[in-house]
Design a protein around this motif. Structure first.
Motif, short mmCIF file in Angstrom:
data_model
loop_
_atom_site.label_atom_id
_atom_site.label_comp_id
_atom_site.label_asym_id
_atom_site.label_seq_id
_atom_site.Cartn_x
_atom_site.Cartn_y
_atom_site.Cartn_z
N SER A 1 0.96 4.02 -2.86
CA SER A 1 0.64 5.40 -2.50
C SER A 1 1.75 6.36 -2.94
CB SER A 1 0.42 5.50 -0.99
OG SER A 1 0.24 6.84 -0.59
N ARG A 2 2.98 5.94 -2.76
CA ARG A 2 4.11 6.85 -3.02
C ARG A 2 4.45 6.97 -4.51
NH1 ARG A 2 7.74 9.25 0.19
NH2 ARG A 2 9.78 9.78 -0.67
N VAL B 1 -4.09 4.98 1.59
CA VAL B 1 -3.31 5.13 0.36
C VAL B 1 -3.60 6.48 -0.29
CG1 VAL B 1 -3.18 4.33 -2.04
CG2 VAL B 1 -2.97 2.69 -0.16
N PHE B 2 -4.87 6.88 -0.33
CA PHE B 2 -5.25 8.12 -1.00
C PHE B 2 -5.24 9.32 -0.07
CE2 PHE B 2 -7.06 4.90 -3.80
CZ PHE B 2 -6.70 5.39 -5.04
N SER B 3 -5.06 9.12 1.24
CA SER B 3 -5.16 10.23 2.18
C SER B 3 -4.01 11.22 2.05
CB SER B 3 -5.23 9.70 3.62
OG SER B 3 -4.01 9.09 3.99
N ARG B 4 -2.87 10.78 1.54
CA ARG B 4 -1.71 11.66 1.46
C ARG B 4 -1.73 12.57 0.23
NH1 ARG B 4 1.98 10.11 -2.24
NH2 ARG B 4 3.63 11.28 -1.21
N ASP B 5 -2.66 12.33 -0.69
CA ASP B 5 -2.69 13.06 -1.95
C ASP B 5 -3.79 14.12 -1.89
OD1 ASP B 5 -2.74 14.00 -4.51
OD2 ASP B 5 -2.98 12.05 -5.47
N GLU C 1 -0.11 6.09 -7.03
CA GLU C 1 -1.43 6.67 -6.81
C GLU C 1 -1.60 8.04 -7.46
OE1 GLU C 1 -3.95 9.52 -5.36
OE2 GLU C 1 -2.02 9.40 -4.34
N ARG C 2 -0.67 8.95 -7.23
CA ARG C 2 -0.85 10.32 -7.74
C ARG C 2 -0.90 10.35 -9.26
NH1 ARG C 2 2.34 15.12 -4.95
NH2 ARG C 2 0.90 14.40 -3.35
N CYS D 1 0.83 -1.22 0.00
CA CYS D 1 0.00 0.00 0.00
C CYS D 1 0.86 1.26 0.00
CB CYS D 1 -0.93 -0.01 1.22
SG CYS D 1 -2.24 -1.24 1.16
#
Length: 411
Positions: A219-220, A271-275, A223-224, A215
């Motif tokens: 995410s890193r 996973v999507f919370s950092r973007d 995802e973006r 994950c």
């Protein structure tokens, strides 16, 4: 026997009625300042009574409702993960860790020892009760602080940090408990249980590391770019549909690894919370969330064993007292040492509601069998959830009016 086509029509009618009635219950309860989930649970109870008298649900229809309830769990925990700001939580960890430690230890241990020692429940149900008691309903508390325009105050930020870490820790403890509970059940020999528990816990940790690392890497590094790609090729709400699809895939992947789909959904949200771009999609996710989450709480009401209600009332009253004391002592005492009396009372009361994560823990235990969560214990915790979510808004609103919070100081 009802013909297949007619049964399908009746099922569609039933689902439509649940959606409409859930919406009406939400609108009515919100007008009087009470959380919608209470209405959803009551709706499930009423359907359960109607089913006992009129035989509304066949086995196939119950499977469909259970599927919709699982989508509701995935939606709920995906939202919890999506709204968890890990970077901010890490920065605030030092300030909130003392309160968090007291909160988890007191509420969890008090719940466990009350169930195991006072109520004479067996070990595994007591562990489920203790784990469920550590959680807090972030949504109810945050809405009350926002209503009072206090969420950005120091106490509001501290409350939010502790409440989010409460839920994260409860989800992690639930995952570990679901892994070791079958081992505890199938191996009554105390001399042989320790190595098996160590092996099970080790396997769980290894799988968790692999899953968490996957994950994190997604995410890193993926995802973006993936989110931006879908935003370029399609207008909203299509990018949100993509995010939702990835959440479902992640939940299923977690299930294949031996975790619950709820755990997978939670990690998918993280996973999507950092973007920041993904966070903007959160509003578009609301329709999906509001459609399916009621089915989870309606399912809770449907699972309440009405024959166990009388036994559950006594258990529920005792566990309700424990639920209130656990958070008030575990949160208010450390806060008192840091910030003063008003802050201690405000944060203690704010942590009392038990709703989403608490009921997810208890439902997973119920699915394992009566050896994990007996019907009367499940029903008692439903009463605790309903009572705390009704009581806290009635108490916290006047307290926030009496001690208005500002961004300048602690009270």
């Amino acid at each position: 026997m009802i013909p297949t086509e007619q049964a399908l029509i009746l099922l569609i009618l039933l689902i439509g009625l649940i959606v409409v009635l859930a919406l009406l219950a939400k609108a009515g309860l919100e007008r009087i300042g009470l959380p919608a989930l209470v209405g959803y649970i009551v709706l499930g109870l009423l359907l359960h009574v109607a089913d006992q008298r009129l035989q509304l649900f066949s086995a196939g229809e119950r499977e469909v409702l259970e599927f919709l309830a699982n989508i509701g769990i995935i939606s709920l925990l995906f939202r919890v993960g999506l709204e968890s700001k890990l970077n901010e939580l890490v920065h605030q960890l030092r300030r909130a860790s003392v309160i968090l430690l007291g909160d988890i230890l007191v509420s969890g241990l008090l719940g466990f020892f009350t169930a195991y020692g006072l109520l004479k429940l067996s070990l595994i149900p007591s562990l489920f009760v203790g784990t469920a008691m550590t959680a807090t309903s972030v949504g109810i508390t945050v809405s009350l602080w926002r209503e009072a325009q206090a969420i950005n105050s120091p106490n509001g930020e501290l409350m939010l940090d502790v409440a989010e870490m409460d839920d994260i820790s409860a989800v992690i403890m639930m995952a570990l408990l679901l892994a070791v509970a079958p081992v505890l059940q199938s191996n009554p020999d105390a001399t042989a249980i320790a190595p098996l528990l160590a092996q099970t816990a080790g396997t769980f940790c290894l799988k968790a590391i692999v899953f968490g690392a996957s994950c994190f890497l997604f995410s890193r590094y993926v995802e973006r770019s993936l989110t931006q790609f879908f935003q370029r090729i399609e207008a909203p709400p299509d990018p949100t549909i993509m995010v939702t699809g990835i959440g479902l895939i992640t939940a299923a992947f977690a299930g294949l690894l031996g975790f619950s789909v709820a755990i997978g959904a939670f990690f998918a949200g993280l996973v999507f919370s950092r973007d920041p771009d993904a966070i903007k999609l959160d509003a578009s996710f609301d329709t999906f969330y509001e459609t399916f989450v009621p089915f989870f709480f309606v399912g809770i009401g449907l699972k309440v064993d009405l024959s166990a209600i009388s036994a559950a009332l006594g258990l529920g009253v005792i566990l309700l007292i424990v639920a209130v004391l656990g958070k008030m002592v575990g949160v208010a005492v450390p806060t008192l040492m840091m910030s003063g009396g008003a802050s201690a009372i405000l944060l203690g009361v704010s942590m009392v509601p038990r709703a989403e994560i608490t009921m997810i823990v208890m439902q997973h235990g119920l699915q394992l069998g009566d050896w994990a969560v007996p019907p009367q214990v499940f029903s008692a915790m439903v009463l605790v959830s309903a009572a705390t979510t009704i009581m806290v808004p009635l108490v916290l609103r006047p307290l926030l009016q009496r001690w208005p919070q500002t961004s300048e100081r602690y009270l």
